[in-house]
Scaffold this active site. Sequence first.
Site, mmCIF file in Angstrom:
data_model
loop_
_atom_site.group_PDB
_atom_site.id
_atom_site.type_symbol
_atom_site.label_atom_id
_atom_site.label_comp_id
_atom_site.label_asym_id
_atom_site.label_seq_id
_atom_site.Cartn_x
_atom_site.Cartn_y
_atom_site.Cartn_z
ATOM 1 C CE LYS A 13 41.899 41.733 42.414
ATOM 2 N NZ LYS A 13 42.833 41.617 43.641
ATOM 3 N NE ARG B 72 34.973 32.694 64.343
ATOM 4 C CZ ARG B 72 34.579 33.314 65.137
ATOM 5 N NH1 ARG B 72 33.381 33.140 65.943
ATOM 6 N NH2 ARG B 72 35.556 34.292 65.791
ATOM 7 N NE ARG C 31 46.093 44.502 48.538
ATOM 8 C CZ ARG C 31 45.466 44.444 49.876
ATOM 9 N NH1 ARG C 31 45.837 45.359 50.671
ATOM 10 N NH2 ARG C 31 44.791 43.405 50.325
HETATM 11 P P1 ATP Z 1 42.436 37.878 47.852
HETATM 12 O O1 ATP Z 1 41.776 37.666 46.586
HETATM 13 O O2 ATP Z 1 42.896 36.641 48.510
HETATM 14 O O3 ATP Z 1 41.481 38.579 48.835
HETATM 15 P P2 ATP Z 1 43.565 40.365 47.279
HETATM 16 O O4 ATP Z 1 42.528 40.476 46.102
HETATM 17 O O5 ATP Z 1 43.590 41.203 48.320
HETATM 18 O O6 ATP Z 1 43.493 38.896 47.502
HETATM 19 P P3 ATP Z 1 45.661 41.243 46.242
HETATM 20 O O7 ATP Z 1 47.217 41.451 46.553
HETATM 21 O O8 ATP Z 1 44.933 42.697 46.169
HETATM 22 O O9 ATP Z 1 45.064 40.235 46.607
HETATM 23 O O10 ATP Z 1 45.819 41.143 44.363
HETATM 24 C C1 ATP Z 1 46.570 40.078 44.046
HETATM 25 C C2 ATP Z 1 45.630 38.804 43.474
HETATM 26 O O11 ATP Z 1 44.937 39.216 42.589
HETATM 27 C C3 ATP Z 1 46.425 37.677 43.105
HETATM 28 O O12 ATP Z 1 46.905 36.802 44.208
HETATM 29 C C4 ATP Z 1 45.692 36.792 42.154
HETATM 30 O O13 ATP Z 1 44.859 36.167 43.031
HETATM 31 C C5 ATP Z 1 44.710 37.983 41.486
HETATM 32 N N1 ATP Z 1 45.059 38.499 40.198
HETATM 33 C C6 ATP Z 1 46.209 38.227 39.593
HETATM 34 N N2 ATP Z 1 45.957 38.865 38.389
HETATM 35 C C7 ATP Z 1 44.768 38.977 38.129
HETATM 36 C C8 ATP Z 1 43.901 39.402 37.092
HETATM 37 N N3 ATP Z 1 44.384 39.722 35.937
HETATM 38 N N4 ATP Z 1 42.701 39.633 37.167
HETATM 39 C C9 ATP Z 1 42.024 39.307 38.583
HETATM 40 N N5 ATP Z 1 42.769 38.734 39.525
HETATM 41 C C10 ATP Z 1 43.981 38.585 39.467
HETATM 42 C C1 BTN Z 2 45.991 44.050 43.369
HETATM 43 O O1 BTN Z 2 44.696 43.937 43.023
HETATM 44 O O2 BTN Z 2 46.629 43.439 44.010
HETATM 45 C C2 BTN Z 2 46.401 45.400 42.643
HETATM 46 C C3 BTN Z 2 46.749 45.194 41.002
HETATM 47 C C4 BTN Z 2 47.368 46.224 40.390
HETATM 48 C C5 BTN Z 2 47.853 45.727 39.002
HETATM 49 C C6 BTN Z 2 48.122 47.048 38.195
HETATM 50 S S1 BTN Z 2 48.344 46.944 36.594
HETATM 51 C C7 BTN Z 2 48.999 48.386 36.277
HETATM 52 C C8 BTN Z 2 50.080 48.905 37.666
HETATM 53 N N1 BTN Z 2 51.503 48.023 37.293
HETATM 54 C C9 BTN Z 2 51.650 46.859 38.138
HETATM 55 O O3 BTN Z 2 52.614 46.258 38.294
HETATM 56 N N2 BTN Z 2 50.577 46.800 38.995
HETATM 57 C C10 BTN Z 2 49.537 47.726 38.717
#
Ligand code: ATP
Ligand code: BTN
Length: 265
Positions: A124, A260, A59
């Site tokens: 995650k 907090r 995202r």
């Molecule tokens: P936050 O972790 O700060 O709550 P988010 O999970 O809401 O953020 P997203 O935009 O949903 O953020 O997901 C993108 C984030 O996921 C990246 O900024 C990185 O920290 C993490 N990420 C990227 N690739 C992977 C992966 N293969 N597995 C797990 N986490 C990943």
């Molecule tokens: C997130 O947690 O921010 C969402 C991650 C979504 C990743 C998947 S991998 C398949 C599809 N193609 C992309 O480029 N992103 C989604």
Amino acid sequence: MDKASYKRELDKVLSSRVNEIFVFDEIDSTNAEALRRLKTSYSDTLLLTASSQTAGRGRLGRKWHSPKDAGLYLSLVKNFPRELEGLQALSLVTALSVRESLLSLGAGEIQLKWPNDLLVGKAKLGGILLETRLQRECVAIVFGIGLNLLLSEDAKSEIDREVTDLQALLPVMVEPVILIANIVSRLLDNIELFEREGFSRFQSQWNAADRYLEQDVVIQSAERKFIGRCLGVDDSGALMLRTVSGVARVTGGEIFPSLRSLGDG
Ligand code: ATP
Ligand code: BTN
């Protein structure tokens, strides 16, 4: 498994429900490719999967690490009538579908973080990215799913947060192609249910799996920041927060655990 056998296996299980299936060794992003295909495709339902992505996206323009064969990278495309309400809740329905699928295959506890993350503890496991385009009289939704299967230590260290993979959760690893078929079938079932009954059908299931239920959180959206106690989602999928100025209803943004305590404020 080579690409052709992989596609054959997916066709076997999904061809009655998905019009076109594309299997790539490497692609920039299955979501980006899905959006490109939408410009020329008239199919109702498409599935794209890749063994690796060079520009996997999360995202808000964030990067999704997608090393070769270390995860599932897939996008399902489906058209919806423009007048269908509450489509943003489909992000939650997607996360629930992946979770259900993994539990059915024997994975232990997996929790969800509103609106799009699959977590094990703080780590995650996967993420969901929905992208939409207006298509003629429809809205096309790209359901992007990234799920870690087997991350190397190197790959883990490149990601700026705690991560986990499916290998750590299952006693015996499942063939990726079986996993994709299972996840996509379940997602299509749940989309049908959503079209018939709306999100209310999924509300209690989400709240039972919500990692932050009854915890204090900070939510940062484009316009403002909310601080409060997470009360779970309502029947439209919006997150309810008990804040100092009453109950707030949040329909977008990002959620972070707060440091907090707010008490009952
Ligand atoms: P936050 O972790 O700060 O709550 P988010 O999970 O809401 O953020 P997203 O935009 O949903 O953020 O997901 C993108 C984030 O996921 C990246 O900024 C990185 O920290 C993490 N990420 C990227 N690739 C992977 C992966 N293969 N597995 C797990 N986490 C990943
Ligand atoms: C997130 O947690 O921010 C969402 C991650 C979504 C990743 C998947 S991998 C398949 C599809 N193609 C992309 O480029 N992103 C989604």
